[in-house]
Design a protein around this motif. Structure first.
Motif, PDB file in Angstrom:
ATOM      1  N   LEU A 125      79.289   4.828 106.213  1.00 20.98           N
ATOM      2  CA  LEU A 125      78.146   4.203 106.881  1.00 20.98           C
ATOM      3  C   LEU A 125      78.123   2.703 106.597  1.00 20.98           C
ATOM      4  O   LEU A 125      77.953   1.891 107.517  1.00 20.98           O
ATOM      5  CB  LEU A 125      76.846   4.856 106.406  1.00 20.98           C
ATOM      6  CG  LEU A 125      75.552   4.339 107.005  1.00 20.98           C
ATOM      7  CD1 LEU A 125      75.425   4.746 108.465  1.00 20.98           C
ATOM      8  CD2 LEU A 125      74.365   4.877 106.218  1.00 20.98           C
ATOM      9  N   ARG A 160      78.587   0.196 109.761  1.00 18.56           N
ATOM     10  CA  ARG A 160      77.358  -0.417 110.284  1.00 18.56           C
ATOM     11  C   ARG A 160      77.569  -1.863 110.748  1.00 18.56           C
ATOM     12  O   ARG A 160      77.150  -2.205 111.864  1.00 18.56           O
ATOM     13  CB  ARG A 160      76.216  -0.345 109.268  1.00 18.56           C
ATOM     14  CG  ARG A 160      74.914  -0.947 109.849  1.00 18.56           C
ATOM     15  CD  ARG A 160      73.716  -0.759 108.966  1.00 18.56           C
ATOM     16  NE  ARG A 160      73.321   0.625 108.832  1.00 18.56           N
ATOM     17  CZ  ARG A 160      72.637   1.315 109.744  1.00 18.56           C
ATOM     18  NH1 ARG A 160      72.285   0.753 110.864  1.00 18.56           N
ATOM     19  NH2 ARG A 160      72.306   2.564 109.526  1.00 18.56           N
ATOM     20  N   GLU A 195      76.866  -3.027 114.549  1.00 12.09           N
ATOM     21  CA  GLU A 195      75.878  -4.053 114.879  1.00 12.09           C
ATOM     22  C   GLU A 195      76.495  -5.218 115.632  1.00 12.09           C
ATOM     23  O   GLU A 195      75.808  -5.912 116.389  1.00 12.09           O
ATOM     24  CB  GLU A 195      75.167  -4.519 113.611  1.00 12.09           C
ATOM     25  CG  GLU A 195      74.234  -3.452 113.061  1.00 12.09           C
ATOM     26  CD  GLU A 195      73.660  -3.768 111.691  1.00 12.09           C
ATOM     27  OE1 GLU A 195      74.125  -4.733 111.037  1.00 12.09           O
ATOM     28  OE2 GLU A 195      72.737  -3.034 111.274  1.00 12.09           O
ATOM     29  N   GLN A 242      79.933   2.270 116.613  1.00 13.04           N
ATOM     30  CA  GLN A 242      78.633   2.774 117.064  1.00 13.04           C
ATOM     31  C   GLN A 242      78.685   4.288 117.227  1.00 13.04           C
ATOM     32  O   GLN A 242      77.779   5.000 116.792  1.00 13.04           O
ATOM     33  CB  GLN A 242      78.242   2.103 118.385  1.00 13.04           C
ATOM     34  CG  GLN A 242      77.935   0.636 118.228  1.00 13.04           C
ATOM     35  CD  GLN A 242      77.841  -0.101 119.545  1.00 13.04           C
ATOM     36  OE1 GLN A 242      78.332   0.361 120.582  1.00 13.04           O
ATOM     37  NE2 GLN A 242      77.210  -1.273 119.516  1.00 13.04           N
ATOM     38  N   LEU A 247      78.733   5.957 113.792  1.00  8.96           N
ATOM     39  CA  LEU A 247      77.391   6.018 113.198  1.00  8.96           C
ATOM     40  C   LEU A 247      76.573   7.127 113.849  1.00  8.96           C
ATOM     41  O   LEU A 247      75.843   7.849 113.164  1.00  8.96           O
ATOM     42  CB  LEU A 247      76.658   4.682 113.337  1.00  8.96           C
ATOM     43  CG  LEU A 247      77.115   3.544 112.442  1.00  8.96           C
ATOM     44  CD1 LEU A 247      76.188   2.335 112.609  1.00  8.96           C
ATOM     45  CD2 LEU A 247      77.185   3.946 110.986  1.00  8.96           C
ATOM     46  N   GLN A 300      68.165   8.153 115.662  1.00  7.19           N
ATOM     47  CA  GLN A 300      69.164   7.128 115.329  1.00  7.19           C
ATOM     48  C   GLN A 300      70.505   7.466 115.973  1.00  7.19           C
ATOM     49  O   GLN A 300      71.199   6.581 116.473  1.00  7.19           O
ATOM     50  CB  GLN A 300      69.348   7.020 113.808  1.00  7.19           C
ATOM     51  CG  GLN A 300      68.323   6.164 113.121  1.00  7.19           C
ATOM     52  CD  GLN A 300      68.473   4.702 113.498  1.00  7.19           C
ATOM     53  OE1 GLN A 300      69.544   4.120 113.405  1.00  7.19           O
ATOM     54  NE2 GLN A 300      67.378   4.113 113.937  1.00  7.19           N
ATOM     55  N   TRP A 304      72.623   4.985 118.580  1.00  2.74           N
ATOM     56  CA  TRP A 304      74.010   4.539 118.401  1.00  2.74           C
ATOM     57  C   TRP A 304      74.924   5.103 119.483  1.00  2.74           C
ATOM     58  O   TRP A 304      75.803   4.403 119.989  1.00  2.74           O
ATOM     59  CB  TRP A 304      74.510   4.860 116.996  1.00  2.74           C
ATOM     60  CG  TRP A 304      73.843   3.997 115.975  1.00  2.74           C
ATOM     61  CD1 TRP A 304      72.949   4.376 115.021  1.00  2.74           C
ATOM     62  CD2 TRP A 304      73.986   2.578 115.835  1.00  2.74           C
ATOM     63  NE1 TRP A 304      72.524   3.275 114.301  1.00  2.74           N
ATOM     64  CE2 TRP A 304      73.155   2.164 114.767  1.00  2.74           C
ATOM     65  CE3 TRP A 304      74.725   1.608 116.497  1.00  2.74           C
ATOM     66  CZ2 TRP A 304      73.050   0.841 114.360  1.00  2.74           C
ATOM     67  CZ3 TRP A 304      74.629   0.279 116.087  1.00  2.74           C
ATOM     68  CH2 TRP A 304      73.799  -0.088 115.033  1.00  2.74           C
TER      69      TRP A 304
END
Length: 185
Positions: A39, A43, A47, A54, A57, A73, A77
């Motif tokens: 993670l 991440r 981002e 993405q 995640l 979440q 993603w």
């Protein structure tokens, strides 16, 4: 590591685009079951807009690996990756819509995302889109379209699509009745 995790990891690796060092570090951590490190590695890439990160995640949040599942979440993603034409993210987002996990349940949205993944050749999406056309869920029932999407998935070896296509031929639904072709599928 369970077989499920091995399959998820294999999917992550197969879907990989040109891989950055951070993504490789995330994959290595994932393979070892170190999901918090995966993670942490993925991440920043996610981002920055990297679709594969993405999607990765989304998988972590969706499956609850190293955390409690967070389908909202996961949906966020997956959506980000899906909007960049990541076929597996489109499929996974469709599944969330079909089941109302992390998003408001919507057969029409599920159909939309299945279609986007199906057009890219993802056999699971082609099969699911065929089911939606056959049953009329989220769209107007159209067995001709169902047969077409089943055929596309069946030609890739999707066994449930092969079965459903055979049944359409056996019943003459959306295709010309043909027991020989039905048997072949």
């Amino acid at each position: 590591m369970t077989w499920g995790n091995v399959l998820i990891l294999a999917g992550l690796m197969l879907m990989a685009m040109p891989i950055q060092a951070d993504e490789l570090a995330g994959m290595a951590a994932f393979a070892k079951g170190d999901y918090p490190t995966a993670l942490m590695e993925w991440r920043p890439l996610a981002e920055q807009g990297q679709a594969e990160a993405q999607f990765n995640l989304g998988v972590l949040y969706d499956s609850g690996l190293g955390m409690n599942p967070d389908h909202a979440q996961a949906a966020e993603w997956y959506r980000r990756a899906a909007e960049q034409n990541h076929a597996q993210a489109q499929f996974n987002l469709a599944v969330l819509y079909a089941n109302g996990l992390g998003v408001t349940r919507s057969d029409a949205e599920a159909a939309r995302w299945y279609r986007r993944a199906a057009v890219q050749g993802l056999s699971e999406a082609q099969f699911n889109l065929g089911v939606l056309y056959e049953t009329g869920v989220g769209m107007i029932q159209d067995r001709v379209q169902a047969a077409e999407w089943y055929r596309r998935a069946a030609e890739q070896g999707h066994t449930a699509a092969q079965n459903n296509l055979g049944l359409l031929y056996a019943n003459g639904q959306g295709v010309v009745y043909d027991p020989v072709v039905a048997y072949a599928w």
